[in-house]
Scaffold this active site. Sequence first.
Site, PDB file in Angstrom:
ATOM      1  N   ASP A  19       0.864  -1.168   0.000  1.00 37.02           N
ATOM      2  CA  ASP A  19       0.000   0.000   0.000  1.00 37.02           C
ATOM      3  C   ASP A  19       0.911   1.233   0.000  1.00 37.02           C
ATOM      4  O   ASP A  19       2.143   1.131   0.126  1.00 37.02           O
ATOM      5  CB  ASP A  19      -0.969  -0.010   1.192  1.00 37.02           C
ATOM      6  CG  ASP A  19      -2.207   0.849   0.886  1.00 37.02           C
ATOM      7  OD1 ASP A  19      -2.157   1.664  -0.051  1.00 37.02           O
ATOM      8  OD2 ASP A  19      -3.215   0.713   1.592  1.00 37.02           O
TER       9      ASP A  19
HETATM   10  C1  BGC Z   1      -4.933   3.292   0.031  1.00 41.13           C
HETATM   11  C2  BGC Z   1      -5.112   2.272  -1.075  1.00 41.13           C
HETATM   12  C3  BGC Z   1      -4.982   2.955  -2.404  1.00 41.13           C
HETATM   13  C4  BGC Z   1      -3.640   3.638  -2.480  1.00 41.13           C
HETATM   14  C5  BGC Z   1      -3.370   4.318  -3.804  1.00 41.13           C
HETATM   15  C6  BGC Z   1      -3.688   4.103  -0.142  1.00 41.13           C
HETATM   16  O1  BGC Z   1      -3.619   5.146   0.753  1.00 41.13           O
HETATM   17  O2  BGC Z   1      -4.928   2.616   1.264  1.00 41.13           O
HETATM   18  O3  BGC Z   1      -6.343   1.624  -0.959  1.00 41.13           O
HETATM   19  O4  BGC Z   1      -5.142   2.028  -3.432  1.00 41.13           O
HETATM   20  O5  BGC Z   1      -3.580   4.608  -1.453  1.00 41.13           O
HETATM   21  O6  BGC Z   1      -4.140   5.430  -3.977  1.00 41.13           O
END
Ligand code: BGC
Length: 749
Positions: free
Chosen positions: A293
């Site tokens: 993530d």
């Molecule tokens: C979130 C993810 C997301 C990623 C990219 C993160 O902060 O937890 O779910 O896909 O950002 O935007």
Amino acid sequence: MRTSVIYLFVFCLIAFSSCNQESNKVKLTNEDKTIEKKIDDLLSKMTLEEKIGQMNQYTGNGAATGPIKAREKDIEDLKKGYVGSMLNVIGAENTREMQKLVMENSRMKIPLIFGLDVIHGYKTIFPIPLGEAASWDLDAIEQSARIAAIEASAAGIHWTFAPMVDIARDPRWGRIMEGAGEDPYYGSLVAKARIHGFQGKSLKDDGSIVACAKHFAAYGCAEAGRDYNTVDISNRVLHEIYLRPFKAALEAGVGTFMNSFNEIDGTPATGNSYLVQETLKGEWGFRGFVVSDWNSIGEMVNHGIAKDKGEAAMIAANAGNDMDMETSAYRDSLVSLVKAGKVKEITIDKAVRRVLRIKFQLGLFDDPYKYCHPEKEKSQLLSPEHIKAAREGARKSIVLLKNENNTLPLKIDVRTIAVIGPLADSKIDMIGGWSAQGEGKDAVTLLEGIKTAVSSTTNILYTKGCDIWGDSSNTFKVAISLAKQADVVVMAIGESGTMSGEARSRANINIPGKQEDLVREILKTGKPVVIVLMNGRPLTINWLAGNVPAILESWFLGSQAGNAIADVLFGKYNPSGKLPVTFPYAVGQIPIYYNHKNTGRPKVDNINPYCSKYTDIPNEPLFPFGFGLSYTTFEYSTLKLSTNQMKMKDSLTVSLTVKNTGQSDGEEVVQLYIRDLVGSVTRPVKELKGFRKVMIKTGESKDISFTLKSSDLAFYTKDMSFKAESGDFKVFVGTNSDDCKEASFSLTE
Ligand code: BGC
């Protein structure tokens, strides 16, 4: 001699088991084998730096969820072929430009894969995922993901970071809006539908984008509902509740997984070898790749599991995390970690193989500019066909929570209608959080929807009445005077579209600001009041539920919200949605879910104080899982079982008749639950095992039947083997998890 034979044996064993880990679960097609050969060839030509490059993902300038890096260095890396993927690059023209940088400058010319959070639509926005799950319409859910994929791919996107398949039992957690609610069985079916929609029949098909099951794992179980917080659950709960939709995602052929920010049992998911290596890639045989993530590799330093980003990179890579989203830890440290022997080059090769495999499966090596066509982008976005589907999907997602004295539906020729509330004409709030490239200007508000729906003679009065937040009641007066002039008042209240989503945890899940006070004042006018709730999570609405005659749960319904709500308000569409998540009576009940355990002292009456209950509030939720009313009524017959003694190898049919006893045609979601009365470990009081969404005409009856097999009764037994145990069961069928007919049977060897 003997030692070298032993070494050879051990080497073969390791080599066999590591390649076996990937291949023994899946039978490779000829096409797969050809891809593997092409990957072998590429890997043999790539430098270590180029390989590690494929494990890097950087952000572009689009919607970011964290600090954006300076671009200069990234561009240099792109030219060298040191970047495997970009996220948040918006529009076909931009993705083409960036792809060109790689294709025209890098040595290996390995195309980038462009990712974006396409969560509930790209430009045409569908209901937030939690709302859409309330439709219990898997075809509609698949279709909305397909349309999202068609639009996103037309805008240069190859990969969506969706679906979020996290089970959520805590409405304080803002990301509950992004999933399918609390149930692992239903959540698994929704996960599959969304993945089939995004990926289509084949990733090579036009309009298919790679899906990503996230967040692996148990992110929805953050302590106290506070985003990013610690998770500490048993291995059994992990497997039985939280991992089940992930397993379903894998079965649906999902191309990628994203790990999660949280720790589980002391190890952050991003560096959790048990989860990724052992379970996902080992036991389950997943062949796609795993992305971290956003900065979750770097955050392992804060977790206190790595002393710096370099060590975090080592832990993540060795735990099986294939791609680094935005930490740049792989870029900065992996080369030296490999040289120091702390990460094996074979680990890098395996990760890169997975990334390249998805790129091959997408057809990017045949056409690196796949989806980078600005002309196509224009023709696809917000097409009439997509808008139509968005309206249909939205009205199916609405849940009728209360309808005293048949307040609804309203007549289209009502003389005067007052539309009041801070959400009644707020375009941006209609599309909710995580709405990709959706724009408020393209959304239809409730006020606009009502204007289109009513007769030409209807007089519409509108005022906001108050803000969503804040403590001013200065504008109540206008609202009260409009209500007094009206025959009926429709009030749109709730949360703003961005009050749920990432980092949007709330300790109080009430209706914010002065909105409820406004409702109190409007009720005093004596006019019939219909509440249209807009919210991304269950809210505590006891007072409303007790005092207002009609309540519609509309979540955030997307581009066509206003039209969809008007369809329901005026009876053009009979509401059929059912809650995919429990609505608590009070925050103190959280976590609350229908499939809880019985305890040693279940509450049986109000007399005995020494039982599992609260002294100040009921145990029961305000609205149970699966709840939702219709403008018509349904009568359930008693249940008939094909046998009361089911053998492990046989199946059992549960049949019943559901009659539409009301005045209008309507759809009902008939739900089947079971209870395993005695197990080697304790079992929940109810578990959903099937449902049917059926249209029944007024006065008509429909015969419904379900088939139960022993595999439907399986669970993680005492020794963690997944199987059914013989014994006595109850089966329940009903209109929601709390209102069912029941019968009994036993399962024998
Ligand atoms: C979130 C993810 C997301 C990623 C990219 C993160 O902060 O937890 O779910 O896909 O950002 O935007």
